[in-house]
Design a protein around this motif. Structure first.
Motif, PDB file in Angstrom:
ATOM      1  N   HIS A 183       0.843  -1.187   0.000  1.00 48.25           N
ATOM      2  CA  HIS A 183       0.000   0.000   0.000  1.00 48.25           C
ATOM      3  C   HIS A 183       0.882   1.242   0.000  1.00 48.25           C
ATOM      4  O   HIS A 183       1.917   1.277   0.672  1.00 48.25           O
ATOM      5  N   ALA A 184       0.439   2.234  -0.742  1.00 46.97           N
ATOM      6  CA  ALA A 184       1.250   3.441  -0.888  1.00 46.97           C
ATOM      7  C   ALA A 184       0.368   4.677  -0.869  1.00 46.97           C
ATOM      8  O   ALA A 184      -0.842   4.610  -1.113  1.00 46.97           O
ATOM      9  N   MET A 185       1.005   5.794  -0.600  1.00 51.91           N
ATOM     10  CA  MET A 185       0.322   7.088  -0.516  1.00 51.91           C
ATOM     11  C   MET A 185       1.005   8.047  -1.493  1.00 51.91           C
ATOM     12  O   MET A 185       2.223   8.198  -1.487  1.00 51.91           O
ATOM     13  N   LEU A 186       0.199   8.665  -2.348  1.00 50.88           N
ATOM     14  CA  LEU A 186       0.702   9.706  -3.244  1.00 50.88           C
ATOM     15  C   LEU A 186       0.235  11.035  -2.663  1.00 50.88           C
ATOM     16  O   LEU A 186      -0.953  11.345  -2.666  1.00 50.88           O
ATOM     17  N   TRP A 187       1.170  11.826  -2.175  1.00 53.30           N
ATOM     18  CA  TRP A 187       0.863  13.020  -1.386  1.00 53.30           C
ATOM     19  C   TRP A 187       1.373  14.251  -2.122  1.00 53.30           C
ATOM     20  O   TRP A 187       2.538  14.341  -2.475  1.00 53.30           O
ATOM     21  N   GLY A 188       0.472  15.211  -2.356  1.00 59.55           N
ATOM     22  CA  GLY A 188       0.920  16.452  -2.972  1.00 59.55           C
ATOM     23  C   GLY A 188      -0.220  17.288  -3.510  1.00 59.55           C
ATOM     24  O   GLY A 188      -1.397  17.066  -3.200  1.00 59.55           O
ATOM     25  N   ASP A 189       0.128  18.239  -4.346  1.00 60.73           N
ATOM     26  CA  ASP A 189      -0.836  19.172  -4.920  1.00 60.73           C
ATOM     27  C   ASP A 189      -1.295  18.653  -6.278  1.00 60.73           C
ATOM     28  O   ASP A 189      -1.278  17.446  -6.536  1.00 60.73           O
ATOM     29  N   SER A 190      -1.680  19.537  -7.157  1.00 56.58           N
ATOM     30  CA  SER A 190      -2.147  19.108  -8.484  1.00 56.58           C
ATOM     31  C   SER A 190      -1.059  18.400  -9.269  1.00 56.58           C
ATOM     32  O   SER A 190      -1.348  17.642 -10.196  1.00 56.58           O
ATOM     33  N   HIS A 191       0.207  18.633  -8.899  1.00 50.30           N
ATOM     34  CA  HIS A 191       1.315  17.962  -9.577  1.00 50.30           C
ATOM     35  C   HIS A 191       1.514  16.547  -9.064  1.00 50.30           C
ATOM     36  O   HIS A 191       2.316  15.800  -9.627  1.00 50.30           O
ATOM     37  N   ALA A 192       0.802  16.182  -8.024  1.00 49.21           N
ATOM     38  CA  ALA A 192       0.662  14.765  -7.664  1.00 49.21           C
ATOM     39  C   ALA A 192      -0.564  14.199  -8.360  1.00 49.21           C
ATOM     40  O   ALA A 192      -0.549  13.075  -8.869  1.00 49.21           O
ATOM     41  N   GLU A 193      -1.608  15.001  -8.417  1.00 52.98           N
ATOM     42  CA  GLU A 193      -2.867  14.558  -9.023  1.00 52.98           C
ATOM     43  C   GLU A 193      -2.694  14.199 -10.491  1.00 52.98           C
ATOM     44  O   GLU A 193      -3.291  13.230 -10.971  1.00 52.98           O
ATOM     45  N   HIS A 194      -1.855  14.958 -11.225  1.00 53.96           N
ATOM     46  CA  HIS A 194      -1.723  14.647 -12.657  1.00 53.96           C
ATOM     47  C   HIS A 194      -0.894  13.392 -12.902  1.00 53.96           C
ATOM     48  O   HIS A 194      -0.861  12.882 -14.030  1.00 53.96           O
ATOM     49  N   LEU A 195      -0.237  12.888 -11.856  1.00 54.58           N
ATOM     50  CA  LEU A 195       0.532  11.649 -11.995  1.00 54.58           C
ATOM     51  C   LEU A 195      -0.296  10.409 -11.681  1.00 54.58           C
ATOM     52  O   LEU A 195       0.182   9.283 -11.858  1.00 54.58           O
ATOM     53  N   ALA A 196      -1.527  10.598 -11.206  1.00 50.42           N
ATOM     54  CA  ALA A 196      -2.353   9.454 -10.801  1.00 50.42           C
ATOM     55  C   ALA A 196      -2.498   8.403 -11.907  1.00 50.42           C
ATOM     56  O   ALA A 196      -2.346   7.199 -11.646  1.00 50.42           O
ATOM     57  N   PRO A 197      -2.795   8.789 -13.171  1.00 49.43           N
ATOM     58  CA  PRO A 197      -2.891   7.752 -14.216  1.00 49.43           C
ATOM     59  C   PRO A 197      -1.587   6.990 -14.425  1.00 49.43           C
ATOM     60  O   PRO A 197      -1.607   5.792 -14.737  1.00 49.43           O
TER      61      PRO A 197
ATOM     62  N   PHE B 219       0.739   6.389 -12.032  1.00 50.02           N
ATOM     63  CA  PHE B 219       0.888   5.465 -10.907  1.00 50.02           C
ATOM     64  C   PHE B 219      -0.145   4.349 -10.964  1.00 50.02           C
ATOM     65  O   PHE B 219       0.087   3.251 -10.450  1.00 50.02           O
ATOM     66  N   ASP B 220      -1.285   4.613 -11.585  1.00 54.28           N
ATOM     67  CA  ASP B 220      -2.266   3.552 -11.793  1.00 54.28           C
ATOM     68  C   ASP B 220      -1.667   2.460 -12.676  1.00 54.28           C
ATOM     69  O   ASP B 220      -1.763   1.262 -12.376  1.00 54.28           O
ATOM     70  N   SER B 221      -1.016   2.909 -13.751  1.00 50.45           N
ATOM     71  CA  SER B 221      -0.397   1.955 -14.674  1.00 50.45           C
ATOM     72  C   SER B 221       0.761   1.219 -14.004  1.00 50.45           C
ATOM     73  O   SER B 221       0.864  -0.013 -14.074  1.00 50.45           O
ATOM     74  N   ALA B 222       1.617   1.988 -13.317  1.00 55.59           N
ATOM     75  CA  ALA B 222       2.783   1.375 -12.678  1.00 55.59           C
ATOM     76  C   ALA B 222       2.372   0.490 -11.506  1.00 55.59           C
ATOM     77  O   ALA B 222       2.944  -0.586 -11.286  1.00 55.59           O
ATOM     78  N   GLY B 223       1.362   0.929 -10.753  1.00 56.04           N
ATOM     79  CA  GLY B 223       0.932   0.161  -9.592  1.00 56.04           C
ATOM     80  C   GLY B 223       0.361  -1.189  -9.961  1.00 56.04           C
ATOM     81  O   GLY B 223       0.548  -2.184  -9.236  1.00 56.04           O
ATOM     82  N   LYS B 224      -0.347  -1.259 -11.071  1.00 52.04           N
ATOM     83  CA  LYS B 224      -0.898  -2.546 -11.508  1.00 52.04           C
ATOM     84  C   LYS B 224       0.216  -3.527 -11.833  1.00 52.04           C
ATOM     85  O   LYS B 224       0.112  -4.721 -11.531  1.00 52.04           O
ATOM     86  N   ARG B 225       1.289  -3.032 -12.434  1.00 55.60           N
ATOM     87  CA  ARG B 225       2.394  -3.921 -12.803  1.00 55.60           C
ATOM     88  C   ARG B 225       3.203  -4.356 -11.582  1.00 55.60           C
ATOM     89  O   ARG B 225       3.760  -5.445 -11.553  1.00 55.60           O
ATOM     90  N   GLU B 226       3.306  -3.472 -10.577  1.00 49.75           N
ATOM     91  CA  GLU B 226       4.132  -3.768  -9.404  1.00 49.75           C
ATOM     92  C   GLU B 226       3.310  -4.241  -8.209  1.00 49.75           C
ATOM     93  O   GLU B 226       3.830  -4.332  -7.104  1.00 49.75           O
ATOM     94  N   ASN B 227       2.010  -4.503  -8.431  1.00 48.31           N
ATOM     95  CA  ASN B 227       1.113  -4.986  -7.373  1.00 48.31           C
ATOM     96  C   ASN B 227       1.108  -4.040  -6.167  1.00 48.31           C
ATOM     97  O   ASN B 227       1.193  -4.471  -5.015  1.00 48.31           O
ATOM     98  N   THR B 228       1.025  -2.750  -6.462  1.00 44.54           N
ATOM     99  CA  THR B 228       1.013  -1.715  -5.420  1.00 44.54           C
ATOM    100  C   THR B 228      -0.247  -0.878  -5.571  1.00 44.54           C
ATOM    101  O   THR B 228      -0.590  -0.455  -6.679  1.00 44.54           O
ATOM    102  N   ALA B 229      -0.939  -0.668  -4.459  1.00 43.98           N
ATOM    103  CA  ALA B 229      -2.145   0.166  -4.460  1.00 43.98           C
ATOM    104  C   ALA B 229      -1.815   1.527  -3.859  1.00 43.98           C
ATOM    105  O   ALA B 229      -1.150   1.608  -2.820  1.00 43.98           O
ATOM    106  N   PHE B 230      -2.269   2.580  -4.523  1.00 48.08           N
ATOM    107  CA  PHE B 230      -2.033   3.950  -4.068  1.00 48.08           C
ATOM    108  C   PHE B 230      -3.349   4.593  -3.660  1.00 48.08           C
ATOM    109  O   PHE B 230      -4.407   4.263  -4.191  1.00 48.08           O
ATOM    110  N   PHE B 231      -3.250   5.554  -2.729  1.00 48.56           N
ATOM    111  CA  PHE B 231      -4.357   6.481  -2.562  1.00 48.56           C
ATOM    112  C   PHE B 231      -3.804   7.893  -2.661  1.00 48.56           C
ATOM    113  O   PHE B 231      -2.651   8.157  -2.284  1.00 48.56           O
ATOM    114  N   LEU B 232      -4.605   8.778  -3.215  1.00 50.89           N
ATOM    115  CA  LEU B 232      -4.169  10.152  -3.473  1.00 50.89           C
ATOM    116  C   LEU B 232      -4.555  11.049  -2.309  1.00 50.89           C
ATOM    117  O   LEU B 232      -5.738  11.203  -1.989  1.00 50.89           O
TER     118      LEU B 232
END
Length: 671
Positions: free
Chosen positions: A416-430, A432-445
């Protein structure tokens, strides 16, 4: 010409509109030129109150509103129609739809409320909205609706006495000014747009009707000189970064009051009544109407760039010519028409309805996407480019809310992972969605303030007075949650680090450190100490390289064969020059495998050339954010270029650097 005509007021109008134009065109030396609008409000308050009171109350409301329609509507509706036509050739569908909506509001005198509700961080930059300047006309038109009724009631209750009327105007001024000071502290944006915080300026002008004329020549000269000095001082000394209107605007308002105050002849009044100023003042309304859309449409044509000195001269001359033609063939002929007030009202209402319906049709049609090619429809508006459906929502009880989760399914993920930040974290969500699926990691923004703020470091944000406290609170909550949630073994920190360190007002609570880059580094260093643990890794993502200006409309419109003079090429050398200090500072935070730094520059700018197209897709939404509606394969390519996969896999920093350095075969050339 009426016997009470005052040519010096036309001269003051000229100074006001010239100050506004020089400010809008970024002419050096006029940072406070926006106070010209405040001066216009004082003039309007004086003239309208004189019309309603000084003429003995013989003017009916129907006649008053008929005159106002004939004065305001013809030139304004003509300019709006021109803007709607120009927008067809120069604006993306999303911007064109917004223009239609703003035009519909503005025809009914509600432009100020439209821009209050539709200008913000993720909306189109306010300076690129062709009808933004009509907010001030909205304030005036709302004043025209209420002011006559107030004065009519006051006159009837006063039974011919002036003192109750003066008292009423003073009460309006005091209440309005109090509202201004209150809104500045809690909501500066509302203070700027709403009529309640501008009424004091109009009321100051209205009070001049009851002021005794200045009879002594020496006093008249002194008032004129002081008034002109205050107007000039506010024009050259105020800053647009200050919340507006404010105590600084009071300087310009007092200056305007001293210049308008009825008086005997003086040197300053002669100067204001001189032919060049008087002539400019006569066309000031049309000049105000036309200069802004001419500037804005040029900026759209030039890829949002401001015009050069020569181009500015040509554009200002064009605005002057358009203003003269509008005054000569529209304003004056309509004002001289001898028609019954009721017929003027009916004609005005009909014209407003026709333009409003036409403008709203543009909005309802979504700005007519048929004007652009099918290949770039995904770039037709800012909202569309930011659109991304959150895969799932998860509850984080320690934070007392639910958050967007992506990557591997939250309940089944290995990590489990946390993506913490402003809109420059928000625009990376897609990504990390792609990378998280490959690395079996779940993120919350965790969409909050940049993580560096909140413990001795803050950002001065005039537009959000409680920003400092909000950042401290969000950081405290996140730190408390991470101390309890040992299952969150990866924390990713992302923000507009470079922009914050280069342009934003970042400050030390104690005032010991002034270097913004080092302040942000120190804020992150203190956070790392608070949240690190033996089983948790912290990844700091550098700011994604951005062009610094909006190239999206240029990319979309050029591919559609529409009018544009611009390039989609990024100034890569400038990016490296500006980004380097922050990259160096963030790299210094690396601690073995506990803290890693991912530098997007290395992978996204191979051979020091930053790509704007990847897999054939233009990747930017604006000057600094990546589009969130890119194809999944493009998201995956960017994630690989940035080095997100080795960061998630927990490889050593030297492996991470090597991955970032290798150029990606998917990077396309910038057009």
């Amino acid at each position: 010409m009426k016997s009470d005509y005052r040519p010096d007021i036309d001269g003051l109008r000229a100074i006001a509109v010239i100050a506004v134009i020089l400010f809008h065109f970024d002419v050096p030396g006029f940072p406070g030129g926006f106070v010209g609008v405040d001066i216009f409000f004082v003039i309007s308050g004086y003239l309208i109150t004189r019309l309603l009171v000084a003429e003995g109350g013989g003017l009916s409301l129907v006649e008053f509103y008929g005159r106002r329609m004939r004065r305001i509507l013809p030139a304004m509706l003509l300019m709006i129609c021109f803007s709607l036509i120009a927008g067809w050739f120069l604006l993306l569908p999303g911007d064109y739809a917004g223009l239609g909506r703003s035009a519909a509001y503005s025809t009914f005198g509600l432009g100020n409320y439209y821009f209050l509700w539709n200008t913000g961080y993720f909306d189109r930059e306010a300076a690129l909205l062709p009808l933004l300047h009509l907010w001030s006309l909205g304030v005036e038109e709302q004043f025209y609706l209420v002011w006559p009724l107030l004065l009519l009631i006051a006159n009837r209750l006063a039974r011919g006495r002036q003192l109750p009327v003066i008292a009423l105007i003073c009460i309006v001024a005091v209440v309005s000014f109090s509202i201004t000071l209150h809104l500045e502290a809690i909501d500066p944006k509302q203070a700027f747009y709403v009529p309640f915080s501008r009424a004091w300026e109009l009321a100051f002008g209205g009070l001049l009707i009851f002021a005794p004329p200045i009879g002594r020549r020496r006093t008249s000269e002194a008032f004129g000189l002081i008034g002109l000095g205050l107007v000039v001082a506010s024009t050259i000394s105020m800053s647009p970064s200050q919340p507006l209107p404010n105590l600084g605007a009071l300087v310009a308002v007092v200056g305007a009051v001293l210049l308008i105050w009825p008086r005997t002849h003086s040197t300053i009044s002669s100067l204001l009544a001189s032919t060049p100023l008087r002539s400019t003042g006569k066309i000031s309304y049309s000049l105000y109407l036309w200069h802004w859309p001419i500037l804005v449409f040029f900026r759209h044509y030039a890829g949002t760039a401001m015009p050069s000195g020569v181009e500015s001269s040509v554009l200002i001359a064009t605005a002057w010519l358009a203003a003269y033609l509008s005054w000569r063939f529209v304003e004056e002929p309509v004002r001289r028409l001898r028609v019954a007030p009721s017929r003027a009202l009916i004609a005005g209402a009909t014209a407003v309805a026709m333009v409003c319906l036409s403008a709203n049709a543009i909005f309802e049609a979504g700005g007519f996407t048929s004007r652009i090619s099918k290949e770039v429809e995904a770039m037709r508006s800012l909202d569309v480019m930011w659109d991304w459906s959150c895969p799932q929502m998860v509850s984080i009880p320690e934070l007392g809310s639910t958050f967007c989760a992506f990557g591997a399914p939250w309940d089944k993920a290995a990590r489990h992972a946390m993506l913490w930040g402003d809109s420059h974290a928000e625009h990376l969500a897609p990504l990390f969605d792609s990378a998280g699926k490959r690395e079996n990691t779940a993120f919350f923004l965790y969409r909050a303030c940049p993580a560096a703020f909140g413990d001795g470091i803050h950002r001065d944000f005039p537009g959000l007075p409680d920003y400092r406290e909000s950042c401290a609170s969000s950081r405290k909550a996140a730190v408390g949650m991470l101390r309890q949630r040992t299952d969150i073994d990866l924390v990713v920190l992302s923000a507009a680090w470079t922009s914050l360190g280069y342009t934003d007002v970042v400050a030390d609570d104690d005032g010991r450190q002034t270097d913004k880059v080092l302040l942000l580094r120190d804020g992150l260093r203190s956070l790392v100490k608070e949240i690190k643990s033996p089983d948790r890794r912290i990844a700091i993502i550098g700011q994604v390289p951005g062009p610094g200006m909006d190239l999206t409309s240029c990319a979309a419109m050029r591919e559609s064969g529409m009018l544009r003079r611009c390039s989609t090429e990024m100034n890569s050398e400038q990016v490296f020059r500006i980004w380097s200090p922050m990259v160096t500072a963030l790299t210094s935070l690396v601690q073995d495998n506990t803290v890693v730094f991912v530098d997007p520059l290395k992978g996204m700018c191979p051979d020091r050339h930053c790509a704007t197209y990847i897999n054939g897709e233009f990747i930017y939404r604006d000057g600094s954010h990546i589009r969130r509606n890119l194809r999944s394969e493009t998201d995956d390519a960017i994630a690989r270029m940035m080095g997100l996969y080795p960061a998630l896999a927990g490889q050593a920093q030297n492996r991470l650097s090597a991955a970032n350095t290798a150029p990606s075969p998917t990077a396309g050339k910038s057009n």
